[in-house]
Enzyme design. Structure first.
Site, PDB file in Angstrom:
ATOM      1  N   ASP A   1      45.590 -12.993 -49.934  1.00  0.00           N
ATOM      2  CA  ASP A   1      46.758 -12.752 -50.681  1.00  0.00           C
ATOM      3  C   ASP A   1      46.175 -11.615 -52.003  1.00  0.00           C
ATOM      4  OD1 ASP A   1      49.455 -12.604 -51.915  1.00  0.00           O
ATOM      5  OD2 ASP A   1      48.629 -13.850 -53.716  1.00  0.00           O
TER       6      ASP A   1
ATOM      7  N   ASP B   1      47.357 -17.860 -54.513  1.00  0.00           N
ATOM      8  CA  ASP B   1      47.457 -18.492 -55.514  1.00  0.00           C
ATOM      9  C   ASP B   1      48.992 -19.463 -55.560  1.00  0.00           C
ATOM     10  OD1 ASP B   1      49.404 -16.520 -55.665  1.00  0.00           O
ATOM     11  OD2 ASP B   1      48.975 -16.090 -57.670  1.00  0.00           O
TER      12      ASP B   1
ATOM     13  N   ASP C   1      53.362 -17.642 -51.678  1.00  0.00           N
ATOM     14  CA  ASP C   1      52.370 -17.717 -50.658  1.00  0.00           C
ATOM     15  C   ASP C   1      52.218 -19.206 -50.050  1.00  0.00           C
ATOM     16  OD1 ASP C   1      50.569 -18.192 -52.448  1.00  0.00           O
ATOM     17  OD2 ASP C   1      49.845 -16.295 -52.138  1.00  0.00           O
TER      18      ASP C   1
HETATM   19  P1  ADP Z   1      51.984 -10.701 -53.580  1.00  0.00           P
HETATM   20  O1  ADP Z   1      51.960 -11.113 -52.101  1.00  0.00           O
HETATM   21  O2  ADP Z   1      51.334  -9.411 -53.999  1.00  0.00           O
HETATM   22  O3  ADP Z   1      51.627 -12.055 -54.341  1.00  0.00           O
HETATM   23  P2  ADP Z   1      54.677 -11.465 -53.934  1.00  0.00           P
HETATM   24  O4  ADP Z   1      55.040 -11.649 -52.493  1.00  0.00           O
HETATM   25  O5  ADP Z   1      54.772 -12.594 -55.125  1.00  0.00           O
HETATM   26  O6  ADP Z   1      53.359 -10.403 -53.881  1.00  0.00           O
HETATM   27  O7  ADP Z   1      55.874 -10.100 -54.253  1.00  0.00           O
HETATM   28  C1  ADP Z   1      56.282  -9.119 -53.920  1.00  0.00           C
HETATM   29  C2  ADP Z   1      56.821  -8.250 -54.504  1.00  0.00           C
HETATM   30  O8  ADP Z   1      58.398  -8.599 -55.012  1.00  0.00           O
HETATM   31  C3  ADP Z   1      56.218  -7.832 -55.823  1.00  0.00           C
HETATM   32  O9  ADP Z   1      55.071  -6.787 -55.758  1.00  0.00           O
HETATM   33  C4  ADP Z   1      57.304  -7.427 -56.753  1.00  0.00           C
HETATM   34  O10 ADP Z   1      57.526  -5.941 -56.634  1.00  0.00           O
HETATM   35  C5  ADP Z   1      58.701  -7.953 -56.232  1.00  0.00           C
HETATM   36  N1  ADP Z   1      58.880  -9.380 -57.177  1.00  0.00           N
HETATM   37  C6  ADP Z   1      58.595 -10.755 -56.948  1.00  0.00           C
HETATM   38  N2  ADP Z   1      58.794 -11.259 -57.723  1.00  0.00           N
HETATM   39  C7  ADP Z   1      59.412 -10.563 -58.770  1.00  0.00           C
HETATM   40  C8  ADP Z   1      59.872 -10.924 -60.048  1.00  0.00           C
HETATM   41  N3  ADP Z   1      59.994 -12.201 -60.627  1.00  0.00           N
HETATM   42  N4  ADP Z   1      60.182  -9.767 -60.686  1.00  0.00           N
HETATM   43  C9  ADP Z   1      60.141  -8.600 -60.183  1.00  0.00           C
HETATM   44  N5  ADP Z   1      59.719  -8.378 -59.153  1.00  0.00           N
HETATM   45  C10 ADP Z   1      59.308  -9.400 -58.338  1.00  0.00           C
HETATM   46 MG    MG Z   2      50.506 -13.971 -55.049  1.00  0.00          MG
END
Ligand code: ADP
Ligand code: MG
Length: 549
Positions: free
Chosen positions: A69, A271, A275
């Site tokens: 991730d 983390d 995911d």
């Molecule tokens: P990653 O796979 O990189 O861990 P996530 O799946 O957790 O990313 O999140 C994907 C995207 O969704 C983030 O890059 C962000 O743009 C948006 N996002 C997720 N949660 C939030 C939040 N609490 N506030 C703002 N944007 C969010």
């Molecule tokens: Mg993540």
């Protein structure tokens, strides 16, 4: 053993059967896997790698692809706001509303916005009706208006138009490797914030180690293509192995596709923020320290420290453990393959069988303990790096070598043992007995032990007609072989009518001339005959005459 029984040697048959039962005890076999797994998981735990079960460790040894991730895993997850662009120029107003919503979020992006508002000492109003859409963003009601914070898709899917200026800013942020977070309130886009974190300092080293182990590396992220490409570029991850903009469900589907359908054994490292489903979908889920509880729940391995080098370390321990298990099974099986036929044919003494059995268990445990030095053993490091086919070959050698070693050790022991390869078993059918009748009633019983060439002990006992020991005052014994060679045998008294003599005899028939004077001053002249076997275990112990009349 059955053959020995049919041949009329029940005593030997019982001993052979006993030896078989003793050597066939599957102690070593039963220890082979669990002890290795115990030492392997213990070794890993000492390095801050918690492995949920032995089964996980076994699966871990087969991993050939590791998917990471991005946010919070390859990067530190400590995001910061780098730039804010407000459509109407009110950056503080944008941050105030965004922080109000994000206070309830556990996502690193949210933490960054809250932190930015705090640094600017903004008064953050309370929010109600908070809701999070995993991998998209968050929303809540603040000061009477609906506020959205998240990916551009979150805003556009709510039917809010994104102004051209915000599109331009998003494109620029993406190119610079930042994540663009759009903020909308009351049906209107307020602006966009650029957030980002840095790659973990040890990430590059961890990925290099993993490639050395022959493991392919991939990255999945819910983040936009720009920041994903920036991280992949910095870590040298192949572009075809990077997927961005995935929702949590899509991440899990992608993990399952790479694993199950791709015919590979994949590990997913995350983390746990958005995911957990993909950790559960992988053949092996690895949760990194400081992550969420959801990650720990759905992971097979948890790294206590958030140090990514724990991932290749875990894989190395797992591979070494796998190799040790194969070796242990080789010891346990190899030993049985050699020892059971020997025991069944009556060539292994039960005492030796017991010793060998103990030895095989000790060998298995000692071999497992080698895992304690897995980090220092160059051989184990080298083997962990071997590719699939080479590793299988090495494991085959590890499997066969102990059997050959054991076989030759048993062979050597048989040849070099002081009895000249004479097993105790042959002695078990001795002593041989012969007897001679005393004229007028009674008899002389003569025992020769072991009745094989070399040192023997002779027992002579006189009995009267009633079967009681007959008192004898004096005795003289001479042994005579077929060639007429005479050998006087000095005797020592053992009882009233019981005498013992030591005799160094050669193979062949021996006649004993016994001259005795009873307590009643009667003179007796008696003869018995014993057949002395050559010192060869193949000598038929029930040869005619051997056991006397
Ligand atoms: P990653 O796979 O990189 O861990 P996530 O799946 O957790 O990313 O999140 C994907 C995207 O969704 C983030 O890059 C962000 O743009 C948006 N996002 C997720 N949660 C939030 C939040 N609490 N506030 C703002 N944007 C969010
Ligand atoms: Mg993540």
């Amino acid at each position: 053993a059955v053959w020995l029984l049919v041949r009329g040697d029940p005593a030997q048959a019982v001993l052979a059967a006993t030896a078989v039962v003793i050597v066939a005890c599957p102690c070593a076999l039963g220890l082979a896997t669990p002890v290795a797994l115990m030492v392997g998981t213990g070794r890993a735990a000492a390095n801050g790698i918690l492995i949920r079960s032995g089964e996980v460790l076994e699966r871990c040894g087969r991993i050939d692809m590791v998917i990471f991730d991005k946010t919070g895993t390859l990067t530190t997850g400590r995001m910061r706001v780098h730039e804010v662009i407000a459509v109407d120029g009110d950056r503080a107003g944008l941050l105030r509303l965004a922080a109000a919503v994000e206070r309830a979020s556990e996502h690193p992006v949210g933490a960054a916005l809250v932190q930015a508002a705090r640094e600017r000492e903004l008064a953050v109003p309370p929010a109600v009706d908070f809701s999070a859409r995993a991998g998209m963003g968050v929303s809540a009601r603040v000061e009477g208006q609906e506020v959205l914070v998240g990916r551009p898709e979150l805003v556009s899917q709510s039917g809010i138009d994104i102004p051209a200026a915000v599109h331009v800013a998003l494109a620029r942020f993406g190119a610079e490797g930042w994540t663009g977070v759009v903020v909308a309130a009351g049906g209107r886009v307020l602006g966009v914030a650029a957030v980002g974190d840095t790659v973990r300092p040890e990430a590059a080293a961890a990925l290099t180690e993993m490639r050395e182990l022959g493991i392919e590396v991939a990255m999945l992220t819910g983040d936009a293509a720009g920041p994903a490409a920036a991280v992949a570029g910095r870590l040298g991850i192949d572009r075809s192995r990077v997927l961005s903009g995935l929702l949590p469900g899509e991440k899990a589907a992608e993990v399952a596709r790479l694993g199950g359908a791709g015919g590979r054994c994949v590990a997913m490292v995350g983390d746990g923020v958005n995911d957990a489903p993909s950790l559960a979908a992988a053949d092996l889920g690895v949760a990194i320290g400081g992550g969420s509880d959801a990650a720990v729940d759905s992971a097979g391995i948890t790294l206590l420290s958030a140090d990514l080098r724990g991932v290749p370390a875990a894989l190395r321990v797992a591979r070494a453990t796998h190799a040790v298990i194969v070796q242990n099974l080789g010891w346990a099986f190899g030993y049985n393959t050699v020892a059971i036929p020997l025991a069944a044919s009556g060539l292994l003494d039960p005492v030796a069988a017991g010793a060998a059995m103990g030895f095989s268990s000790v060998a298995v445990v000692a071999n497992s303990l080698r895992l304690l030095r897995v980090d220092r053993s160059r051989g184990m490091r080298r083997r962990a790096r071997l590719s699939g086919a080479a590793r299988r070959r090495a494991l085959l050698v590890a499997w066969v070598a102990p059997a050959l070693l054991l076989g030759s050790a048993v062979g050597a022991a048989e040849v070099l043992s002081p009895a000249g390869g004479q097993p105790l078993l042959t002695r078990a059918v001795t002593p041989t007995v012969a007897s001679a009748a005393i004229p007028g009633g009674g008899r002389l019983a003569s025992y020769l032990d072991p009745a094989t060439a070399g040192w023997n002990q002779l027992h002579l006992t006189f009995f009267d007609a009633g079967g009681a020991e007959l008192a004898v005052a004096a005795i003289s014994v001479v042994a005579e072989d077929e060639a007429g060679r005479r050998l006087p045998l000095p005797t020592r008294r053992f009882g009233d009518g019981h005498f013992v003599a030591d005799a160094e005899l050669t193979a062949g028939a021996w006649h004993l001339r016994v001259d005795a004077t009873t307590a009643g001053a009667r003179h007796l002249s008696l003869r018995t005959r014993h057949d002395v076997a050559v010192r060869d275990r193949n000598q038929n112990p029930s040869a005619p005459g051997r056991n006397g009349p």
